[in-house]
Design a protein around this motif. Structure first.
Motif, PDB file in Angstrom:
ATOM      1  N   ASP A 132       0.830  -1.199   0.000  1.00 30.81           N
ATOM      2  CA  ASP A 132       0.000   0.000   0.000  1.00 30.81           C
ATOM      3  C   ASP A 132       0.873   1.261   0.000  1.00 30.81           C
ATOM      4  O   ASP A 132       0.634   2.197  -0.761  1.00 30.81           O
ATOM      5  CB  ASP A 132      -0.928  -0.009   1.213  1.00 30.81           C
ATOM      6  CG  ASP A 132      -1.902   1.150   1.198  1.00 30.81           C
ATOM      7  OD1 ASP A 132      -2.515   1.377   0.127  1.00 30.81           O
ATOM      8  OD2 ASP A 132      -2.043   1.819   2.231  1.00 30.81           O
ATOM      9  N   ALA A 133       1.889   1.271   0.834  1.00 28.58           N
ATOM     10  CA  ALA A 133       2.801   2.414   0.874  1.00 28.58           C
ATOM     11  C   ALA A 133       3.657   2.478  -0.389  1.00 28.58           C
ATOM     12  O   ALA A 133       3.972   3.568  -0.878  1.00 28.58           O
ATOM     13  CB  ALA A 133       3.689   2.338   2.100  1.00 28.58           C
ATOM     14  N   LEU A 134       4.015   1.317  -0.941  1.00 25.28           N
ATOM     15  CA  LEU A 134       4.874   1.287  -2.119  1.00 25.28           C
ATOM     16  C   LEU A 134       4.201   1.920  -3.326  1.00 25.28           C
ATOM     17  O   LEU A 134       4.818   2.722  -4.032  1.00 25.28           O
ATOM     18  CB  LEU A 134       5.274  -0.159  -2.425  1.00 25.28           C
ATOM     19  CG  LEU A 134       6.218  -0.353  -3.601  1.00 25.28           C
ATOM     20  CD1 LEU A 134       7.552   0.321  -3.300  1.00 25.28           C
ATOM     21  CD2 LEU A 134       6.416  -1.819  -3.893  1.00 25.28           C
ATOM     22  N   TRP A 135       2.930   1.602  -3.570  1.00 18.29           N
ATOM     23  CA  TRP A 135       2.288   2.188  -4.740  1.00 18.29           C
ATOM     24  C   TRP A 135       2.078   3.685  -4.563  1.00 18.29           C
ATOM     25  O   TRP A 135       2.122   4.445  -5.530  1.00 18.29           O
ATOM     26  CB  TRP A 135       1.002   1.466  -5.119  1.00 18.29           C
ATOM     27  CG  TRP A 135      -0.206   1.785  -4.307  1.00 18.29           C
ATOM     28  CD1 TRP A 135      -0.688   1.099  -3.260  1.00 18.29           C
ATOM     29  CD2 TRP A 135      -1.097   2.896  -4.501  1.00 18.29           C
ATOM     30  NE1 TRP A 135      -1.819   1.709  -2.765  1.00 18.29           N
ATOM     31  CE2 TRP A 135      -2.096   2.814  -3.514  1.00 18.29           C
ATOM     32  CE3 TRP A 135      -1.147   3.953  -5.405  1.00 18.29           C
ATOM     33  CZ2 TRP A 135      -3.125   3.733  -3.411  1.00 18.29           C
ATOM     34  CZ3 TRP A 135      -2.180   4.877  -5.290  1.00 18.29           C
ATOM     35  CH2 TRP A 135      -3.142   4.760  -4.310  1.00 18.29           C
ATOM     36  N   LYS A 136       1.843   4.143  -3.319  1.00 21.94           N
ATOM     37  CA  LYS A 136       1.712   5.586  -3.078  1.00 21.94           C
ATOM     38  C   LYS A 136       3.019   6.309  -3.369  1.00 21.94           C
ATOM     39  O   LYS A 136       3.034   7.389  -3.963  1.00 21.94           O
ATOM     40  CB  LYS A 136       1.283   5.846  -1.638  1.00 21.94           C
ATOM     41  CG  LYS A 136      -0.141   5.453  -1.350  1.00 21.94           C
ATOM     42  CD  LYS A 136      -0.496   5.691   0.101  1.00 21.94           C
ATOM     43  CE  LYS A 136      -1.892   5.202   0.414  1.00 21.94           C
ATOM     44  NZ  LYS A 136      -2.224   5.363   1.838  1.00 21.94           N
TER      45      LYS A 136
END
Length: 87
Positions: A8-12
């Motif tokens: 989730d943090a990676l795609w953001k």
């Protein structure tokens, strides 16, 4: 899901990186292109008026360029604010 990678943090991070890394320079380039658009031909050339013109004489191009530059400056100010505020 792996406990080492938070997807989730990676795609953001990827989306923000693409917007800031490629989007803002592209918007700046669009602003430069808009500012340099020629306006009406009044019969005079740049050499007759005393040299090269940096800005075009198209009011719509100047307005579009100002909007593009304002968005880029606002994004830079927001980034600096985010770093200083620690958010």
């Amino acid at each position: 899901m792996n406990s080492w990678i938070d997807l989730d943090a990676l795609w953001k991070i990827v989306v923000i990186g693409l917007l800031a890394g490629a989007g803002l320079p592209a918007l700046f380039a669009v602003g430069l292109r808009a500012v340099s658009l020629p306006g009406r031909d009044d019969g005079s050339t740049a050499t007759e008026t005393g040299g090269d013109r940096v800005l075009g004489s198209n009011p719509l191009g100047l307005a579009a360029g100002a909007v593009c530059f304002t968005v880029v400056l606002a994004a830079i100010a927001w980034g600096i604010y985010s770093v200083v505020a620690g958010t």
